[in-house]
Design a protein around this motif. Structure first.
Motif, mmCIF file in Angstrom:
data_model
loop_
_atom_site.group_PDB
_atom_site.id
_atom_site.type_symbol
_atom_site.label_atom_id
_atom_site.label_comp_id
_atom_site.label_asym_id
_atom_site.label_seq_id
_atom_site.Cartn_x
_atom_site.Cartn_y
_atom_site.Cartn_z
ATOM 1 N N LYS A 10 -7.293 0.207 -3.261
ATOM 2 C CA LYS A 10 -8.322 0.066 -2.233
ATOM 3 C C LYS A 10 -9.689 0.006 -2.876
ATOM 4 O O LYS A 10 -10.038 0.850 -3.705
ATOM 5 C CB LYS A 10 -8.275 1.225 -1.248
ATOM 6 N N HIS B 27 -2.523 1.645 8.151
ATOM 7 C CA HIS B 27 -3.792 2.277 7.756
ATOM 8 C C HIS B 27 -3.874 3.666 8.397
ATOM 9 O O HIS B 27 -4.367 3.826 9.510
ATOM 10 C CB HIS B 27 -4.984 1.410 8.187
ATOM 11 N N HIS C 213 -10.550 -3.086 7.940
ATOM 12 C CA HIS C 213 -11.324 -2.705 9.128
ATOM 13 C C HIS C 213 -11.687 -3.944 9.927
ATOM 14 O O HIS C 213 -11.850 -5.016 9.366
ATOM 15 C CB HIS C 213 -12.628 -2.003 8.744
ATOM 16 N N ASP D 194 -6.363 3.198 11.045
ATOM 17 C CA ASP D 194 -7.275 4.015 10.238
ATOM 18 C C ASP D 194 -7.305 5.453 10.757
ATOM 19 O O ASP D 194 -8.327 6.131 10.688
ATOM 20 C CB ASP D 194 -8.694 3.442 10.185
ATOM 21 N N HIS E 186 -4.446 8.046 7.223
ATOM 22 C CA HIS E 186 -4.812 8.964 6.133
ATOM 23 C C HIS E 186 -4.152 10.312 6.377
ATOM 24 O O HIS E 186 -4.612 11.101 7.195
ATOM 25 C CB HIS E 186 -6.335 9.098 6.061
HETATM 26 ZN ZN LIG Z 1 -9.376 4.337 6.195
#
Ligand SMILES: [Zn+2]
Length: 502
Positions: free
Chosen positions: A213, A91, A271, A394, A93
């Motif tokens: 997603k 995860h 998450h 994330d 970005h």
């Molecule tokens: Zn994310």
């Protein structure tokens, strides 16, 4: 010299075959498929793959005198080192710049040269921290900047399916931000029309994505003011995803959203469960939440704690968080200098407004103790019940500059250790669990014959200390061997040699 791989000529059955070969001798292998380190082993890497692993007695047997010795090999003496699979962070970005956002925010538009410096360094920063595979669930507009660099972790991506009326679109009020979302579903559209759930999923599959997603977000924290995709749309997406062999990842971090995501049989929740809604005052996971987590386990839905999202928000509110010495290894200098400018603190101001002018230290504590603690409780419960945890940070999690590439992945592993997860479970979370969950175990996740040679040589045993993961000697990417420091942003220790020089 960036790579010490040499071309070797192997004479085999009378034919001359030219192959790149690296042999690591006297090495201790630490891999999730082994119950403990395999010492004094020999690992042969040929053309980017692990082709042979031999224990000491096998080495003896496999070296007959009559073997043609015209072979030129790159030999690494692994004495005192530990060979582990490269880390997968499932995860991240890569379009999102810490402190700036996804490249569509005004600060990124204004400072294109900083954005550029960042995109150039980012893949190296992940490799500096031993991250050899990443999965990006919302790759935005600039992910090809990542895969265009000469050395980068293997890249996998999901594509976001949302509608004009649901999160994250509903929150965007400028046109540029909306352009980030290519796959907008028309919930009323019939099966074979252009933007129907079925057509959108088909387009995503043919784009080469690994997954879809979906956002289960009806409002931040306990709020509930945004609509979700309709029940029928969610069912149609799930059915189409199965048909095209795409996994479904869910953004969810609140109890009610978790329940929904599990109901629609998503494959992974991306998450940790921090927002306990009506149970916010509880110190331990209450039975009602345990029931929801049991459903997650029964359906084998992957769980990513993503503790660094919370930590990144809390640390942002602390003074001088951008001056951490570790940042020098992974963040381009001009961007680090920019973090000291008042202009770079725009997101901090946003946070202050969200907390009605509470002092920064109080806001920091809300995240760094309160919510981190709730995430830990859920992680501990799942771990106790032997549910596999997935490493997913994330990164960068928000426009906070407290998270930096590669380093955040390591800190996410440390967050697992802080929650009491064992070092062998952290090894699994960072390697084989992600490989299995994303159906990549044929190629990644262990040090075994036939797998891609994305490997790390560590100076310490990762089953003895979490810090071993930040004590990397060399990084092996598809068989090419790199000194760790060749990936550093400040390039100290290797006399200023840049990885982009070749
Ligand atoms: Zn994310």
């Amino acid at each position: 010299m960036r790579s010490i791989v040499l071309i070797a000529v192997i004479l085999f059955h009378g034919f001359s075959i030219s192959q790149e070969q690296t042999i690591i001798e006297n090495i201790s292998i630490v891999s999730p498929h082994l119950s403990g380190p395999m010492h004094n082993a020999t690992v042969v890497i040929t053309s980017g793959k692990i082709t042979s692993i031999m224990s000491p007695d096998q080495v003896y047997k496999h070296q007959p005198n009559k073997q043609p010795q015209t072979l030129q090999r790159n030999i690494i003496d692994g004495e005192g080192l530990y060979l582990v699979p490269g880390i997968m962070d499932s995860h991240v970005h890569v379009s999102s710049i810490p402190g700036m956002g996804f490249g569509v925010e005004p600060v990124a538009q204004k400072h294109q040269e900083l954005a550029e410096a960042y995109y150039q360094q980012q893949p190296a920063s992940f490799l500096y921290h031993g991250v050899t595979q990443v999965l990006d669930p919302n790759p935005g507009l600039n992910w090809s900047r990542f895969t265009e660099t000469s050395a980068h972790p293997d890249f996998f991506r999901c594509e976001v399916v949302a509608s004009k009326n649901t999160f994250p679109l509903v929150e965007k009020n400028d046109e540029l931000s909306k352009t980030m979302f290519t796959y907008l579903v028309d919930e009323q559209a019939g099966k074979n029309t252009e933007n129907s759930p079925e057509s959108i999923v088909q387009r995503i599959a043919s784009s080469g994505a690994t997954c879809i997603k979906l956002y289960f977000e009806d409002g931040y924290g306990n709020e509930s003011y945004w609509p979700l995709l309709s029940d029928s749309t969610l069912k149609r997406i799930r059915t189409a995803a199965t048909k095209y062999d795409l996994l479904v990842l869910a953004h969810a971090n609140a109890v009610d959203m978790y329940e929904k995501a599990i109901e629609y049989d998503v494959d992974v929740i991306a998450h940790g469960l921090w927002n306990w809604n009506e149970f916010a005052k509880e110190n331990d996971v209450p039975p009602q939440m345990a029931t929801i987590l049991d459903a997650l386990r029964e359906k084998s839905i992957g769980y990513m704690p993503t503790q660094r999202v919370i930590a990144g928000l809390g640390e942002l509110m602390l003074e001088n968080s951008h001056k951490a010495t570790e940042f020098k290894k992974v963040t381009p200098k001009p961007l680090l200098e920019w973090y000291s400018q008042p202009e770079a603190h725009w997101f901090k101001d946003d946070m202050r407004q969200g907390f009605d002018g509470l002092p920064d230290e109080v806001i920091a504590r809300i995240f760094l103790t309160g919510r981190i603690n709730k995430g830990e409780k859920v992680m501990q419960m799942l771990n106790r019940k032997e549910h596999p945890i997935l490493l997913g940070s994330d990164f960068p999690g928000s426009p906070s500059f407290a998270n930096q590439p590669g380093l955040t992945t390591f800190l996410e592993m440390k967050a697992m250790a802080n929650a009491g997860i064992s070092l062998s479970d952290i090894l699994e979370a960072s390697t084989i669990n992600n490989a299995r969950q994303f159906k990549l175990q044929e190629h990644y996740g262990t040090v075994e014959e036939g797998k891609v040679a994305n490997l790390l040589l560590l100076n310490q045993n990762p089953l003895e200390t979490i810090d071993a993961w930040n004590d990397i000697n060399q990084v092996i990417l598809h068989g090419d061997v790199f000194e760790r420091d060749s990936f550093a942003a400040d390039k100290t220790g290797i006399n200023g040699i840049s990885i982009n020089e070749e």
